[in-house]
Write a protein that holds these residues in place. Structure first.
Motif, PDB file in Angstrom:
ATOM      1  N   LEU A 163       0.847  -1.431  -0.108  1.00  0.00           N
ATOM      2  CA  LEU A 163       0.029  -0.239  -0.461  1.00  0.00           C
ATOM      3  C   LEU A 163       0.552   1.332  -0.118  1.00  0.00           C
ATOM      4  O   LEU A 163      -0.060   2.137  -0.650  1.00  0.00           O
ATOM      5  CB  LEU A 163      -0.872  -0.010   1.430  1.00  0.00           C
ATOM      6  N   ALA A 164       2.321   1.169   0.672  1.00  0.00           N
ATOM      7  CA  ALA A 164       3.231   2.559   0.427  1.00  0.00           C
ATOM      8  C   ALA A 164       3.231   2.577  -0.708  1.00  0.00           C
ATOM      9  O   ALA A 164       3.974   3.597  -1.112  1.00  0.00           O
ATOM     10  CB  ALA A 164       3.757   1.988   1.870  1.00  0.00           C
ATOM     11  N   GLY A 165       3.256   1.647  -1.276  1.00  0.00           N
ATOM     12  CA  GLY A 165       3.913   1.845  -3.094  1.00  0.00           C
ATOM     13  C   GLY A 165       5.407   1.738  -2.880  1.00  0.00           C
ATOM     14  O   GLY A 165       6.655   2.278  -3.463  1.00  0.00           O
ATOM     15  N   ARG A 166       6.045   0.920  -1.999  1.00  0.00           N
ATOM     16  CA  ARG A 166       7.295   1.190  -1.704  1.00  0.00           C
ATOM     17  C   ARG A 166       8.127   0.100  -3.063  1.00  0.00           C
ATOM     18  O   ARG A 166       8.258  -1.325  -2.178  1.00  0.00           O
ATOM     19  CB  ARG A 166       8.612   1.145  -0.383  1.00  0.00           C
ATOM     20  N   HIS A 167       8.187   0.588  -3.926  1.00  0.00           N
ATOM     21  CA  HIS A 167       8.568  -0.444  -5.344  1.00  0.00           C
ATOM     22  C   HIS A 167      10.210  -1.148  -4.795  1.00  0.00           C
ATOM     23  O   HIS A 167      11.125  -0.339  -6.462  1.00  0.00           O
ATOM     24  CB  HIS A 167       8.211  -0.601  -6.507  1.00  0.00           C
ATOM     25  N   GLY A 168      10.735  -2.157  -4.113  1.00  0.00           N
ATOM     26  CA  GLY A 168      12.016  -2.045  -3.744  1.00  0.00           C
ATOM     27  C   GLY A 168      12.534  -3.231  -4.067  1.00  0.00           C
ATOM     28  O   GLY A 168      13.509  -3.342  -4.276  1.00  0.00           O
ATOM     29  N   LYS A 169      11.445  -4.514  -4.604  1.00  0.00           N
ATOM     30  CA  LYS A 169      12.495  -5.887  -4.864  1.00  0.00           C
ATOM     31  C   LYS A 169      11.801  -5.829  -5.295  1.00  0.00           C
ATOM     32  O   LYS A 169      10.511  -6.347  -6.214  1.00  0.00           O
ATOM     33  CB  LYS A 169      12.841  -6.319  -3.816  1.00  0.00           C
ATOM     34  N   GLY A 177       1.014   3.036  -4.642  1.00  0.00           N
ATOM     35  CA  GLY A 177       0.777   1.605  -4.138  1.00  0.00           C
ATOM     36  C   GLY A 177      -0.378   0.597  -5.025  1.00  0.00           C
ATOM     37  O   GLY A 177      -0.359  -0.761  -5.031  1.00  0.00           O
ATOM     38  N   ILE A 178      -1.494   1.793  -5.883  1.00  0.00           N
ATOM     39  CA  ILE A 178      -2.350   1.223  -6.650  1.00  0.00           C
ATOM     40  C   ILE A 178      -2.427   1.988  -8.003  1.00  0.00           C
ATOM     41  O   ILE A 178      -2.043   3.128  -7.665  1.00  0.00           O
ATOM     42  CB  ILE A 178      -3.603   1.602  -5.763  1.00  0.00           C
ATOM     43  N   GLY A 179      -2.991   1.097  -8.815  1.00  0.00           N
ATOM     44  CA  GLY A 179      -3.374   1.716  -9.794  1.00  0.00           C
ATOM     45  C   GLY A 179      -2.282   1.719 -11.071  1.00  0.00           C
ATOM     46  O   GLY A 179      -0.966   1.425 -10.412  1.00  0.00           O
ATOM     47  N   ARG A 180      -2.084   2.399 -11.885  1.00  0.00           N
ATOM     48  CA  ARG A 180      -1.799   2.678 -13.763  1.00  0.00           C
ATOM     49  C   ARG A 180      -0.869   3.784 -13.735  1.00  0.00           C
ATOM     50  O   ARG A 180      -1.306   4.443 -12.961  1.00  0.00           O
ATOM     51  CB  ARG A 180      -2.564   1.930 -14.752  1.00  0.00           C
ATOM     52  N   HIS A 181       0.278   3.222 -14.030  1.00  0.00           N
ATOM     53  CA  HIS A 181       1.573   4.377 -14.102  1.00  0.00           C
ATOM     54  C   HIS A 181       2.141   3.782 -15.037  1.00  0.00           C
ATOM     55  O   HIS A 181       3.035   2.775 -15.264  1.00  0.00           O
ATOM     56  CB  HIS A 181       2.113   4.754 -12.553  1.00  0.00           C
ATOM     57  N   GLY A 182       2.196   5.310 -16.094  1.00  0.00           N
ATOM     58  CA  GLY A 182       3.360   4.119 -17.771  1.00  0.00           C
ATOM     59  C   GLY A 182       2.622   3.522 -17.257  1.00  0.00           C
ATOM     60  O   GLY A 182       1.889   3.136 -17.563  1.00  0.00           O
ATOM     61  N   ASN A 183       3.277   1.984 -18.181  1.00  0.00           N
ATOM     62  CA  ASN A 183       2.762   1.214 -18.657  1.00  0.00           C
ATOM     63  C   ASN A 183       2.775  -0.158 -17.580  1.00  0.00           C
ATOM     64  O   ASN A 183       3.589  -1.325 -17.816  1.00  0.00           O
ATOM     65  CB  ASN A 183       3.337   0.538 -20.081  1.00  0.00           C
ATOM     66  N   SER A 184       2.423   0.293 -16.298  1.00  0.00           N
ATOM     67  CA  SER A 184       2.437  -0.760 -15.414  1.00  0.00           C
ATOM     68  C   SER A 184       0.926  -0.491 -14.073  1.00  0.00           C
ATOM     69  O   SER A 184       0.018   0.748 -14.337  1.00  0.00           O
ATOM     70  CB  SER A 184       3.545  -0.547 -13.863  1.00  0.00           C
ATOM     71  N   ARG A 207       9.154  -0.928 -11.563  1.00  0.00           N
ATOM     72  CA  ARG A 207       9.658   1.519 -11.218  1.00  0.00           C
ATOM     73  C   ARG A 207      10.321   1.065 -12.534  1.00  0.00           C
ATOM     74  O   ARG A 207      10.686   2.612 -13.554  1.00  0.00           O
ATOM     75  CB  ARG A 207       9.842   1.089 -10.179  1.00  0.00           C
ATOM     76  N   GLN A 208      11.726   0.199 -12.799  1.00  0.00           N
ATOM     77  CA  GLN A 208      12.620   0.578 -13.361  1.00  0.00           C
ATOM     78  C   GLN A 208      12.245   0.369 -15.105  1.00  0.00           C
ATOM     79  O   GLN A 208      13.219   0.912 -16.216  1.00  0.00           O
ATOM     80  CB  GLN A 208      13.405  -0.297 -13.001  1.00  0.00           C
ATOM     81  N   TYR A 265       7.621   5.441  -6.963  1.00  0.00           N
ATOM     82  CA  TYR A 265       7.918   5.369  -5.572  1.00  0.00           C
ATOM     83  C   TYR A 265       6.827   5.434  -4.722  1.00  0.00           C
ATOM     84  O   TYR A 265       6.248   6.916  -5.007  1.00  0.00           O
ATOM     85  CB  TYR A 265       9.483   5.245  -5.379  1.00  0.00           C
ATOM     86  N   GLY A 266       6.144   5.071  -4.184  1.00  0.00           N
ATOM     87  CA  GLY A 266       4.798   5.404  -3.818  1.00  0.00           C
ATOM     88  C   GLY A 266       3.681   5.972  -3.837  1.00  0.00           C
ATOM     89  O   GLY A 266       2.571   6.424  -3.257  1.00  0.00           O
TER      90      GLY A 266
END
Length: 56
Positions: free
Chosen positions: A12-18, A35-42, A25-26, A32-33
């Motif tokens: 939920l915090a959107g910490r896309h670290g692993k 945690g829900i929904g569409r961003h870019g092609n993700s 994210r990469q 980052y930050g």
């Protein structure tokens, strides 16, 4: 050519670290930050809660 949307499990915090979240994210525009929904092609689907001060 269209790029498919990459759907991944997020916290939920959107910490896309692993794992898949970090890859999204990469390479697919996950933010980052967020945690829900569409961003870019993700597309982030919350599958994990994260206990932190920011979440409450």
């Amino acid at each position: 050519m269209t790029v498919p949307v990459f759907v991944f499990g997020s916290n939920l915090a959107g910490r896309h670290g692993k794992g898949a979240a970090l890859w999204a994210r990469q390479h697919r525009g996950a933010i980052y930050g967020e945690g829900i929904g569409r961003h870019g092609n993700s597309y982030a689907i919350p599958t994990k809660a994260l206990s932190c001060a920011r979440c409450h």
